[in-house]
Design an enzyme around this catalytic site. Structure first.
Site, mmCIF file in Angstrom:
data_model
loop_
_atom_site.group_PDB
_atom_site.id
_atom_site.type_symbol
_atom_site.label_atom_id
_atom_site.label_comp_id
_atom_site.label_asym_id
_atom_site.label_seq_id
_atom_site.Cartn_x
_atom_site.Cartn_y
_atom_site.Cartn_z
ATOM 1 N N TYR A 1 -93.384 79.264 -17.668
ATOM 2 C CA TYR A 1 -92.758 79.112 -18.981
ATOM 3 C C TYR A 1 -93.341 80.168 -19.909
ATOM 4 O O TYR A 1 -94.564 80.244 -20.099
ATOM 5 C CB TYR A 1 -92.980 77.719 -19.568
ATOM 6 C CG TYR A 1 -92.220 77.566 -20.870
ATOM 7 C CD1 TYR A 1 -90.887 77.164 -20.853
ATOM 8 C CD2 TYR A 1 -92.800 77.883 -22.092
ATOM 9 C CE1 TYR A 1 -90.161 77.070 -22.037
ATOM 10 C CE2 TYR A 1 -92.085 77.795 -23.272
ATOM 11 C CZ TYR A 1 -90.757 77.395 -23.237
ATOM 12 O OH TYR A 1 -90.036 77.316 -24.398
ATOM 13 N N ASN B 1 -94.939 75.436 -27.336
ATOM 14 C CA ASN B 1 -95.166 74.657 -28.554
ATOM 15 C C ASN B 1 -95.470 73.199 -28.205
ATOM 16 O O ASN B 1 -95.610 72.832 -27.041
ATOM 17 C CB ASN B 1 -93.963 74.770 -29.505
ATOM 18 C CG ASN B 1 -92.675 74.232 -28.868
ATOM 19 O OD1 ASN B 1 -92.695 73.445 -27.923
ATOM 20 N ND2 ASN B 1 -91.541 74.655 -29.409
ATOM 21 N N SER C 1 -104.151 77.525 -29.820
ATOM 22 C CA SER C 1 -105.146 78.529 -29.468
ATOM 23 C C SER C 1 -106.351 78.451 -30.399
ATOM 24 O O SER C 1 -106.250 78.001 -31.544
ATOM 25 C CB SER C 1 -104.518 79.915 -29.534
ATOM 26 O OG SER C 1 -105.356 80.872 -28.937
ATOM 27 N N GLU D 1 -111.831 77.765 -26.219
ATOM 28 C CA GLU D 1 -110.944 78.520 -25.331
ATOM 29 C C GLU D 1 -111.470 79.948 -25.184
ATOM 30 O O GLU D 1 -111.600 80.470 -24.075
ATOM 31 C CB GLU D 1 -109.535 78.533 -25.921
ATOM 32 C CG GLU D 1 -108.541 79.369 -25.121
ATOM 33 C CD GLU D 1 -107.217 79.546 -25.839
ATOM 34 O OE1 GLU D 1 -106.238 79.931 -25.170
ATOM 35 O OE2 GLU D 1 -107.151 79.322 -27.068
ATOM 36 N N HIS D 2 -111.754 80.591 -26.302
ATOM 37 C CA HIS D 2 -112.333 81.933 -26.321
ATOM 38 C C HIS D 2 -113.676 81.870 -27.040
ATOM 39 O O HIS D 2 -113.785 81.242 -28.097
ATOM 40 C CB HIS D 2 -111.445 82.925 -27.078
ATOM 41 C CG HIS D 2 -110.035 82.978 -26.595
ATOM 42 N ND1 HIS D 2 -109.008 82.260 -27.192
ATOM 43 C CD2 HIS D 2 -109.466 83.673 -25.574
ATOM 44 C CE1 HIS D 2 -107.873 82.509 -26.562
ATOM 45 N NE2 HIS D 2 -108.122 83.359 -25.577
ATOM 46 N N ASP E 1 -106.606 89.085 -23.923
ATOM 47 C CA ASP E 1 -105.217 88.652 -24.093
ATOM 48 C C ASP E 1 -104.242 89.604 -23.422
ATOM 49 O O ASP E 1 -103.157 89.189 -23.008
ATOM 50 C CB ASP E 1 -104.876 88.570 -25.589
ATOM 51 C CG ASP E 1 -105.075 87.185 -26.149
ATOM 52 O OD1 ASP E 1 -105.441 86.279 -25.384
ATOM 53 O OD2 ASP E 1 -104.866 87.005 -27.361
ATOM 54 N N GLU F 1 -117.586 49.616 7.817
ATOM 55 C CA GLU F 1 -116.476 49.455 6.872
ATOM 56 C C GLU F 1 -115.390 48.523 7.412
ATOM 57 O O GLU F 1 -114.354 48.339 6.786
ATOM 58 C CB GLU F 1 -115.870 50.827 6.540
ATOM 59 C CG GLU F 1 -116.791 51.687 5.696
ATOM 60 C CD GLU F 1 -116.128 52.951 5.173
ATOM 61 O OE1 GLU F 1 -116.672 53.562 4.237
ATOM 62 O OE2 GLU F 1 -115.047 53.332 5.690
ATOM 63 N N HIS G 1 -110.346 52.928 13.337
ATOM 64 C CA HIS G 1 -111.078 54.177 13.135
ATOM 65 C C HIS G 1 -112.163 54.328 14.209
ATOM 66 O O HIS G 1 -112.347 55.395 14.801
ATOM 67 C CB HIS G 1 -111.736 54.202 11.746
ATOM 68 C CG HIS G 1 -110.803 54.554 10.634
ATOM 69 N ND1 HIS G 1 -109.737 53.774 10.281
ATOM 70 C CD2 HIS G 1 -110.788 55.632 9.802
ATOM 71 C CE1 HIS G 1 -109.103 54.332 9.256
ATOM 72 N NE2 HIS G 1 -109.718 55.470 8.951
#
Length: 430
Positions: A124, A209, A233, A322-323, A356, A410, A415
């Site tokens: 996107y 958005n 951001s 984020e940065h 960026d 178990e 098994h």
């Protein structure tokens, strides 16, 4: 920007609060549109593109003639810049591929892990006032390197029914399989469920958005994987007396102009720096074409003075930006102590905008504190890992008894028996 001098630790949580993005209020809207797209497919896409984007389209697929026209309309300077970015991003992301290593955990027992590409991925790409063609590079290049067979891209068309030519040029350059003029919730729904025109994918990537973010989170609950939770951001700048105030101001504004709900934070142990940054920031702000957007973001933002580098690091790791820009004298030593950040920029000459666009690292990063548990997008994001094991007769004889004991403990008799019958077969054959 609000200025805070030597705040008590008890107030840090409040100081570091992000703006409320109001996602919870959008989930019902997102579900309604997504359900409609799932049921009515292309008809729903036409309806919501008209309703939300104000564009009348009955064919969403971008044809090669449109791509060719866009490539002609791109300036040679921009093409050269995109090619530079492409080369650096490819170099960095190719280095992330790992060779398969076979590990013998004990004699006769071999285990290994292999990364295989996700066959179909969806990208996107936001359009509107800031068409992010750079995000095309950041997502499609690692997808191609990973070996994804189908790379589907959705991005909204403008009022003229066309996609920004730079987006089309970048998509064509890096090998996107199909491009569609679709934005918003309906684009996420189309890639999640598939329609008569748009194929469904296995994982959706890309920013957007609030409506896109809400839609991605809804479809991720049971329909399709997504890259990560996302939000507005953000950047945190850690600075001392060695920093350049004009550089700091520019870095803060470069994130503030993303959106009114973005957040920027300056943390420093040098009180004099606040006024210097504030003054040059005001001057630079006046020159921005997106001044009004940046001003609103600055309302959510702060300059904070702390007593020591240790406190600055503690606040940084708590915020998990984020940065993170380290405009610090001992930037490398400090960087080694950062444990929560999406991407780190060291020194006065490493602007966040380099990441960026063109340094090579990926700009699709965790926001809203998710850097505490999520990584940014990488080549591995477009792959999944499969584990393998091969056990010989000798291996099962050595390992088998431990498996039998654990399975019995178990109370999983089948098994245990899967090992027992093999051990019995080996014993009988001797």
């Amino acid at each position: 920007m609000q200025k805070i001098i030597y705040p008590e630790k008890e107030s840090w949580a409040t100081l570091l609060e992000r703006p409320d993005n109001g996602l919870e209020d959008l989930f019902d809207t997102a579900r309604g549109v997504l359900d409609d797209v799932k049921r009515n497919k292309d008809a729903a896409l036409i309806k919501y593109t008209r309703m939300f984007d104000g564009v009348e389209l009955d064919d969403f697929k971008v044809m090669q003639t449109e791509i060719d026209e866009a490539c002609i309309n791109i300036s040679s300077d921009l093409k050269e810049a995109i090619l530079t970015a492409k080369k650096n991003i490819e170099t960095f992301h190719k280095a992330q591929l790992r060779e398969v290593k076979v590990i013998e955990t004990m004699p006769g027992v071999q285990c290994w892990q292999k990364a295989v590409p996700i066959e179909k991925v969806g990208l996107y790409i936001p359009g509107g006032t800031a068409p992010l063609f750079s995000t095309v590079l950041m997502l499609a290049i690692p997808a191609k390197i990973a070996g994804c067979k189908e790379i589907v891209l959705c991005t909204p068309a403008g009022k003229d029914g066309k996609i920004n030519p730079a987006i089309l040029y970048a998509a064509n350059l890096v090998g996107v399989t199909q491009i569609f003029k679709l934005g918003g919730i309906q684009a996420i729904g189309a890639m999640a469920y598939g329609t008569e025109t748009v194929p469904s994918v296995s994982k959706i990537f890309g920013p957007g958005n609030r409506f896109v973010t809400a839609a991605k989170q809804v479809v991720s609950l049971k329909d399709v994987a997504i890259d990560m939770p996302a939000g507005p951001s953000e950047v945190m700048v850690m600075a001392d007396e060695s920093a350049d105030p004009a550089f700091i101001a520019a870095d803060l504004l470069s994130q503030a102009e993303h959106g009114a709900d973005s957040q920027v934070i300056l943390v420093t142990n040098n009180e004099a720096l606040l006024d210097e940054v504030g003054s040059t920031l005001a001057q630079q702000l006046e020159q921005l074409s997106r001044k009004e957007v940046a001003e609103k973001a600055l309302d959510n933002s702060r300059m904070i003075v702390l007593k020591s580098v240790e406190e600055m690091l503690e606040m940084c790791n708590e915020y998990a930006p984020e940065h993170l820009i380290l405009s610090m004298r001992d930037d490398e030593e400090i960087a080694s102590k950062v444990v929560n950040a999406g991407s780190v920029f060291l020194g006065n000459y490493s602007p966040e905008s380099a990441g960026d666009y063109a340094s090579g690292t990926n700009h699709t990063l965790p926001t809203h504190g998710y850097a505490k548990s999520y990584s940014g997008v990488s080549t591995e994001s477009f792959m999944k890992k499969i584990t393998y094991q091969k056990i010989t007769e000798k291996g099962i004889q050595k390992l088998g008894p431990a498996i039998e004991i654990m399975a019995a403990a178990e109370q999983l008799d089948a098994h245990k028996n899967a090992v027992t019958v093999r051990l019995k077969k080996i014993k009988e054959s001797k």
